[in-house]
Design a protein around this motif. Structure first.
Motif, PDB file in Angstrom:
ATOM      1  N   ARG A  45       7.972 -50.161  21.192  1.00  0.00           N
ATOM      2  CA  ARG A  45       8.008 -50.032  19.724  1.00  0.00           C
ATOM      3  C   ARG A  45       8.262 -48.617  19.235  1.00  0.00           C
ATOM      4  O   ARG A  45       9.034 -48.416  18.289  1.00  0.00           O
ATOM      5  CB  ARG A  45       6.708 -50.553  19.119  1.00  0.00           C
ATOM      6  N   PRO A  46       7.669 -47.586  19.848  1.00  0.00           N
ATOM      7  CA  PRO A  46       7.899 -46.228  19.350  1.00  0.00           C
ATOM      8  C   PRO A  46       9.354 -45.766  19.399  1.00  0.00           C
ATOM      9  O   PRO A  46       9.753 -44.898  18.630  1.00  0.00           O
ATOM     10  CB  PRO A  46       7.015 -45.367  20.258  1.00  0.00           C
ATOM     11  N   VAL A  47      10.153 -46.334  20.311  1.00  0.00           N
ATOM     12  CA  VAL A  47      11.557 -45.898  20.429  1.00  0.00           C
ATOM     13  C   VAL A  47      12.534 -46.920  19.856  1.00  0.00           C
ATOM     14  O   VAL A  47      13.745 -46.700  19.867  1.00  0.00           O
ATOM     15  CB  VAL A  47      11.919 -45.605  21.902  1.00  0.00           C
ATOM     16  N   SER A  48      11.998 -48.025  19.377  1.00  0.00           N
ATOM     17  CA  SER A  48      12.854 -49.125  18.938  1.00  0.00           C
ATOM     18  C   SER A  48      13.849 -48.710  17.850  1.00  0.00           C
ATOM     19  O   SER A  48      15.051 -48.962  17.957  1.00  0.00           O
ATOM     20  CB  SER A  48      11.993 -50.289  18.443  1.00  0.00           C
ATOM     21  N   LYS A  49      13.354 -48.079  16.802  1.00  0.00           N
ATOM     22  CA  LYS A  49      14.229 -47.732  15.682  1.00  0.00           C
ATOM     23  C   LYS A  49      15.307 -46.746  16.099  1.00  0.00           C
ATOM     24  O   LYS A  49      16.488 -46.890  15.741  1.00  0.00           O
ATOM     25  CB  LYS A  49      13.410 -47.165  14.529  1.00  0.00           C
ATOM     26  N   GLU A  50      14.927 -45.737  16.867  1.00  0.00           N
ATOM     27  CA  GLU A  50      15.872 -44.710  17.309  1.00  0.00           C
ATOM     28  C   GLU A  50      17.023 -45.325  18.107  1.00  0.00           C
ATOM     29  O   GLU A  50      18.201 -45.041  17.853  1.00  0.00           O
ATOM     30  CB  GLU A  50      15.154 -43.672  18.167  1.00  0.00           C
ATOM     31  N   TYR A  51      16.693 -46.169  19.071  1.00  0.00           N
ATOM     32  CA  TYR A  51      17.724 -46.729  19.927  1.00  0.00           C
ATOM     33  C   TYR A  51      18.468 -47.885  19.269  1.00  0.00           C
ATOM     34  O   TYR A  51      19.603 -48.183  19.638  1.00  0.00           O
ATOM     35  CB  TYR A  51      17.127 -47.143  21.276  1.00  0.00           C
ATOM     36  N   ASP A  52      17.833 -48.517  18.290  1.00  0.00           N
ATOM     37  CA  ASP A  52      18.541 -49.529  17.510  1.00  0.00           C
ATOM     38  C   ASP A  52      19.686 -48.883  16.732  1.00  0.00           C
ATOM     39  O   ASP A  52      20.790 -49.424  16.660  1.00  0.00           O
ATOM     40  CB  ASP A  52      17.586 -50.232  16.548  1.00  0.00           C
ATOM     41  N   LEU A  53      19.421 -47.722  16.157  1.00  0.00           N
ATOM     42  CA  LEU A  53      20.473 -47.001  15.429  1.00  0.00           C
ATOM     43  C   LEU A  53      21.587 -46.555  16.374  1.00  0.00           C
ATOM     44  O   LEU A  53      22.772 -46.592  16.026  1.00  0.00           O
ATOM     45  CB  LEU A  53      19.880 -45.793  14.714  1.00  0.00           C
ATOM     46  N   LYS A  54      21.217 -46.143  17.576  1.00  0.00           N
ATOM     47  CA  LYS A  54      22.210 -45.698  18.560  1.00  0.00           C
ATOM     48  C   LYS A  54      22.975 -46.867  19.184  1.00  0.00           C
ATOM     49  O   LYS A  54      24.116 -46.702  19.626  1.00  0.00           O
ATOM     50  CB  LYS A  54      21.522 -44.919  19.683  1.00  0.00           C
ATOM     51  N   GLY A  55      22.335 -48.022  19.238  1.00  0.00           N
ATOM     52  CA  GLY A  55      22.934 -49.147  19.945  1.00  0.00           C
ATOM     53  C   GLY A  55      22.920 -48.927  21.445  1.00  0.00           C
ATOM     54  O   GLY A  55      23.853 -49.277  22.152  1.00  0.00           O
ATOM     55  N   GLU A  56      21.812 -48.353  21.944  1.00  0.00           N
ATOM     56  CA  GLU A  56      21.699 -48.027  23.362  1.00  0.00           C
ATOM     57  C   GLU A  56      20.392 -48.563  23.940  1.00  0.00           C
ATOM     58  O   GLU A  56      19.429 -48.795  23.205  1.00  0.00           O
ATOM     59  CB  GLU A  56      21.736 -46.505  23.577  1.00  0.00           C
ATOM     60  N   THR A  57      20.370 -48.713  25.254  1.00  0.00           N
ATOM     61  CA  THR A  57      19.144 -49.101  25.945  1.00  0.00           C
ATOM     62  C   THR A  57      18.363 -47.842  26.316  1.00  0.00           C
ATOM     63  O   THR A  57      18.939 -46.914  26.890  1.00  0.00           O
ATOM     64  CB  THR A  57      19.468 -49.876  27.234  1.00  0.00           C
ATOM     65  N   PRO A  58      17.071 -47.774  25.997  1.00  0.00           N
ATOM     66  CA  PRO A  58      16.258 -46.630  26.434  1.00  0.00           C
ATOM     67  C   PRO A  58      16.002 -46.749  27.938  1.00  0.00           C
ATOM     68  O   PRO A  58      15.026 -47.376  28.369  1.00  0.00           O
ATOM     69  CB  PRO A  58      14.980 -46.769  25.611  1.00  0.00           C
ATOM     70  N   LEU A  59      16.868 -46.143  28.735  1.00  0.00           N
ATOM     71  CA  LEU A  59      16.842 -46.344  30.180  1.00  0.00           C
ATOM     72  C   LEU A  59      15.548 -45.847  30.817  1.00  0.00           C
ATOM     73  O   LEU A  59      15.071 -46.432  31.794  1.00  0.00           O
ATOM     74  CB  LEU A  59      18.043 -45.659  30.827  1.00  0.00           C
ATOM     75  N   SER A  60      14.972 -44.790  30.267  1.00  0.00           N
ATOM     76  CA  SER A  60      13.725 -44.286  30.849  1.00  0.00           C
ATOM     77  C   SER A  60      12.601 -45.304  30.684  1.00  0.00           C
ATOM     78  O   SER A  60      11.768 -45.485  31.590  1.00  0.00           O
ATOM     79  CB  SER A  60      13.338 -42.953  30.204  1.00  0.00           C
ATOM     80  N   VAL A  61      12.574 -45.990  29.539  1.00  0.00           N
ATOM     81  CA  VAL A  61      11.556 -47.017  29.312  1.00  0.00           C
ATOM     82  C   VAL A  61      11.831 -48.233  30.197  1.00  0.00           C
ATOM     83  O   VAL A  61      10.907 -48.834  30.758  1.00  0.00           O
ATOM     84  CB  VAL A  61      11.518 -47.428  27.828  1.00  0.00           C
ATOM     85  N   TYR A  62      13.115 -48.568  30.342  1.00  0.00           N
ATOM     86  CA  TYR A  62      13.479 -49.684  31.226  1.00  0.00           C
ATOM     87  C   TYR A  62      13.018 -49.402  32.655  1.00  0.00           C
ATOM     88  O   TYR A  62      12.429 -50.270  33.314  1.00  0.00           O
ATOM     89  CB  TYR A  62      14.987 -49.915  31.194  1.00  0.00           C
ATOM     90  N   LYS A  63      13.274 -48.189  33.132  1.00  0.00           N
ATOM     91  CA  LYS A  63      12.883 -47.851  34.500  1.00  0.00           C
ATOM     92  C   LYS A  63      11.363 -47.864  34.655  1.00  0.00           C
ATOM     93  O   LYS A  63      10.838 -48.250  35.713  1.00  0.00           O
ATOM     94  CB  LYS A  63      13.464 -46.488  34.882  1.00  0.00           C
TER      95      LYS A  63
END
Length: 367
Positions: free
Chosen positions: A43-61
């Motif tokens: 949730r803390p990175v959701s808005k940022e990466y939604d705007l970018k249209g990218e996957t937060p790879l560090s969170v995925y890993k």
């Protein structure tokens, strides 16, 4: 049984959701841990990466490091060896924080499924190692002229000198830009219809494999979606999954077993719409009182809860059936359809409850 769903803001901290299903202690712990991870990391990175249209790879890993991408991988290959029920609980909780991130995780699970169903021990270990170590997988079936009509794919695989040469284009492939491996469906016998389709395990970095157009999607933007282009990609004969001509059947078996994750994600998204709407309705004051006091709003919230409880019940029932060995493709499709339609209506109602603010990126309901 009763358990608590924490929601955004102080208003929803003790909100309870009633369910007629009793979770095992193990599944209850998995649900709670997934919820905590989603709230703390996604949730803390959701808005940022939604705007970018990218996957937060560090969170995925990080999620992979905790085993969330390998729940259904057997223990002999390094996974948790758990069932579908455990996986749909994670899918739901992650989607409740951000549907796109949940899709990214579940797309890797989707790519792993046909390998588990038809792959050799070596193929299973290769793919399992990739996911366990934070990698991604992509399921490459859809083409520009072959969506629901999967039998109409045009990608070809020609066998020559102990290897296959694959040529074609896949579209709408989740995780494509980041995947470590691709499960590619291609025609080995072009004139044999669905009986001429075979499946292949293709590693990232193979000469001739490239990523094409990235889709700039309206939603689920924390999962990346792009074309996969195969221009005379050579793969060894032992990269065939199962037998020649059995690829279409393998694809259908895979989808029968993974539609439920889509249904679970829809239930999670639907729950988030309820959480946000209830919190907002309690704090938004018009004509001297919160809009939660208005019967029209109360009716909407009640209908949202009814839809989501019914959807979740279907999902949990089907998950229990799969884990008991009863894979019912029809029921899984019913669960996916009902849950996705419920999520569509609940998110629409949430935007209406937020009124003009529902159209602003300032408010989470927009995402």
């Amino acid at each position: 049984m009763t358990w608590t769903y924490p929601a955004s803001g102080k208003q929803g901290e003790n909100r309870r959701t009633e369910m007629p299903h009793i979770l095992s202690e193990e599944n209850r712990e998995i649900q709670e841990m997934a919820r905590e991870f989603a709230e703390a990391k996604i949730r803390p990175v959701s808005k940022e990466y939604d705007l970018k249209g990218e996957t937060p790879l560090s969170v995925y890993k990080e999620a992979a490091g905790l085993g969330y991408t390998s729940l259904c991988i057997p223990e002999e290959f390094g996974g948790a060896g758990l069932g579908t029920f455990a996986n749909i609980l994670v899918a739901e909780e992650f989607a409740r924080a951000d549907a796109g991130f949940s899709v990214a995780v579940q797309a890797s699970t989707l790519a792993m499924k046909p390998i588990l169903l038809a792959g050799t021990k070596e193929q299973k270990q290769y793919a399992a190692d990739a996911l366990i170590n934070g990698g991604m997988g992509s399921f490459c079936l859809t083409e520009p002229d072959a969506g629901s009509d999967a039998g109409a794919i045009r990608t070809k695989a020609v066998k020559k000198d102990g290897e296959y040469i694959i040529t074609g284009r896949k579209c709408f492939i989740t995780n494509a830009p980041h995947a470590d491996f691709y499960v590619v469906f291609a025609k080995t016998e072009p004139d044999a219809g669905t009986k001429g389709i075979s499946a292949f395990l293709v590693e990232r970095g193979r000469e001739g494999l490239s990523i094409g157009k990235h889709e700039d999607k309206m939603g689920i933007r924390l999962s990346t979606t792009a074309d996969v282009i195969l221009e005379e990609v050579h793969v060894p004969e032992d990269h065939l999954l199962g037998a020649e001509g059995k690829g279409f059947k393998l694809a259908m078996q895979t989808l029968d077993r993974t539609r439920l994750e889509c249904a679970a994600m829809a239930a999670g998204l639907s729950q988030r719409a309820i959480d946000l709407s209830v919190d907002y309705a309690k704090t938004r004051v018009t004509f001297g009182k919160p809009i939660a006091k208005l019967q029209a709003i109360q009716f909407m919230l009640a209908d949202m809860e009814i839809r989501n409880q019914a959807a979740r019940s279907l999902v949990y029932q089907c998950a229990a059936m799969i884990d008991s060995g009863a894979v019912d493709g029809k029921m899984n499709a019913v669960a996916k359809t009902f849950s996705s339609e419920a999520a569509m209506q609940n998110t629409l109602d949430a935007v209406q409850i937020f009124s003009g603010y529902g159209y602003s990126r300032e408010y989470e309901v927009k995402n």
